[in-house]
Design a protein around this motif. Structure first.
Motif, short mmCIF file in Angstrom:
data_model
loop_
_atom_site.label_atom_id
_atom_site.label_comp_id
_atom_site.label_asym_id
_atom_site.label_seq_id
_atom_site.Cartn_x
_atom_site.Cartn_y
_atom_site.Cartn_z
N THR A 6 0.80 -1.19 0.05
CA THR A 6 -0.27 0.29 0.39
C THR A 6 1.02 1.60 0.09
O THR A 6 1.77 1.34 0.10
CB THR A 6 -0.61 -0.43 1.03
N SER A 7 0.16 1.84 -0.28
CA SER A 7 0.99 3.27 -0.75
C SER A 7 -0.73 4.90 -0.25
O SER A 7 -0.86 4.63 -1.14
CB SER A 7 1.87 3.63 -1.69
N ALA A 8 0.33 5.76 -0.25
CA ALA A 8 -0.83 6.98 -0.43
C ALA A 8 -0.86 7.21 -1.94
O ALA A 8 -1.95 7.66 -1.87
CB ALA A 8 -0.04 8.57 0.04
N THR A 9 -0.50 7.25 -2.97
CA THR A 9 -0.69 7.14 -3.81
C THR A 9 -1.76 6.30 -4.10
O THR A 9 -2.65 6.21 -5.28
CB THR A 9 0.84 7.15 -5.40
N LEU A 10 -2.14 4.91 -4.20
CA LEU A 10 -2.79 4.08 -3.89
C LEU A 10 -4.14 4.65 -3.84
O LEU A 10 -4.65 3.72 -3.68
CB LEU A 10 -1.81 2.67 -4.24
N GLN A 11 -3.53 4.20 -2.28
CA GLN A 11 -4.82 4.88 -1.79
C GLN A 11 -5.64 6.01 -2.01
O GLN A 11 -6.72 6.18 -2.17
CB GLN A 11 -4.63 5.13 -0.28
N LYS A 12 -4.59 7.05 -2.71
CA LYS A 12 -5.42 8.45 -2.97
C LYS A 12 -6.51 7.63 -5.03
O LYS A 12 -7.79 8.30 -4.60
CB LYS A 12 -5.06 9.14 -3.64
#
Length: 390
Positions: free
Chosen positions: A332-338
């Motif tokens: 997971t990552s911030a970009t994927l969550q966004k």
């Protein structure tokens, strides 16, 4: 200028602050709330809807339905149109739409009419009623009055010889999902929601009162009886004059149905169908673009995690502590969550799919009889030419 009807959503969020009716002495089975199985419209309600929609055509006309829910049957006994505001009257003080509806309900209650709101109606043109405004309004009605329905009347299709009335209500699964406003692919699969399960279609039954049925039989008898002095004196006088000759049977063929000049009706359907298919393609392209970006981010994240795991393994062989912890190895990552939070809504795609299905169904229903009439006309013309040559 053509008047623009007010949105009926305001009526669904306000109730008439009148006294609660006395329900003592009624059968408890009649008061029990059951899932709706059919909608029963009084003939007068149907005539009011048809008159209102024809007067405002092609502008969309809307109105309120009044009646009562009895053991799974929604009996609609009255209706009234919503107020319309003309463009040139924008500067004048006018009664608010919701206040107007409350005043109408109060007046109907004083006159001993049914004043219970059971839904609303609207007109449409060639079946073009699938939109988010319809869903939002019906959602507000069902949140306030659980057994509410919307009656959709198409005056254009009615001119082709068939009364086009549809009774619709939102399904329970769609109501739950619409409350969250998250129409992602995952939520649709979880709720098992398809384009055909958004609305529940109910059968419509048109009812005449006993007095009206007796009057129609009486008028029919007056037309069929010979015009003699005895009959004139024995039958009640009436100003009704039928345009149907007395010698014409109800089984006589209606030659108006043989008219072939309906090309514009079919052309308009195909034109709207082409535009709707193009809109559906744009929605699909927008969602597929988001899906490609989401998959690219997932692949990039997996590659990063693989490299970190290999580096940790190499450091472990050297007897060193791992460079990355368990949290840094999560997929997971911030970009994927966004990206996941910004998934395009699939609601518009569901609506457009229903609209395409409606157009296709109407074209099929129209093209079949039209093609039959064309073949029949060709055969009659061929026989006529053959008889003239002989």
């Amino acid at each position: 200028m053509s008047p623009t009807p007010n949105a009926p959503a305001s009526a669904a969020v306000k109730k008439d602050p009148l006294e609660t009716p006395n329900l003592e002495g009624l059968d408890p089975a009649l008061l029990e709330s059951k899932p709706l199985e059919e909608v029963q419209l009084d003939a007068l309600v149907v005539l009011k809807i048809i008159k209102h929609c024809r007067e405002y055509a092609p502008v969309t006309a809307t109105g309120q339905l009044l009646g009562i829910d009895v053991a799974g049957t929604l009996e609609v006994t009255n209706c009234f149109p919503f107020t319309a505001k003309a463009h040139e009257d924008d500067g004048q003080d006018e009664m608010d739409g919701a206040e107007y509806q409350l005043q109408m309900l109060r007046c109907l209650r004083k006159l001993n009419y049914d004043a219970n709101t059971v839904g609303w109606y609207q007109s449409t043109y060639l079946g073009s009623f699938w939109n988010q405004s319809l869903i939002e309004t019906q959602y507000n009605y069902q949140k306030t009055f659980a057994q509410s329905v919307v009656i959709v009347y198409d005056p254009t299709r009615t001119t082709q010889g068939t009364l086009c009335l549809r009774a619709l209500r939102l399904s329970d699964s769609f109501m739950e999902l619409y409350q969250t406003r998250k129409f992602t692919m995952e939520s649709l699969i979880q709720k098992k929601l398809t384009p055909t399960s958004i609305f529940q279609s109910l059968p419509i039954k048109i009812r005449n009162s006993h007095l009206l049925s007796a009057l129609m039989h009486e008028l029919d008898d007056q037309v069929s009886f010979p015009n003699t002095i005895e009959n004139s004196l024995s039958l009640p006088s009436s100003s009704f004059t039928s345009r149907i000759p007395s010698e014409v049977s109800s089984f006589s063929p209606n030659l108006d149905q043989l008219e072939l000049g309906h090309e514009s009706y079919l052309e308009k359907h195909l034109e709207y169908l082409g535009e709707t298919v193009e809109e559906h393609g744009q929605e699909q392209w927008r969602w597929q673009g988001w899906q490609r970006n989401f998959q690219k981010e997932q692949v990039r994240l997996q590659q990063t995690i693989s490299k970190r795991k290999m580096e940790n393994a190499a450091r472990a062989q050297q007897g060193l502590a791992p460079a990355y912890g368990a949290d840094e190895l999560q997929p997971t990552s911030a970009t994927l969550q966004k990206l996941q939070a910004n998934e395009p809504s699939r609601l518009e795609s569901l609506i457009i799919t229903n609209q395409i299905d409606t157009y296709c169904t109407q074209v099929t229903q129209f093209a079949g009889p039209a093609l039959t009439k064309m073949f029949m006309t060709k055969a009659v013309r061929r026989e006529g030419i053959a008889s003239e040559t002989h």
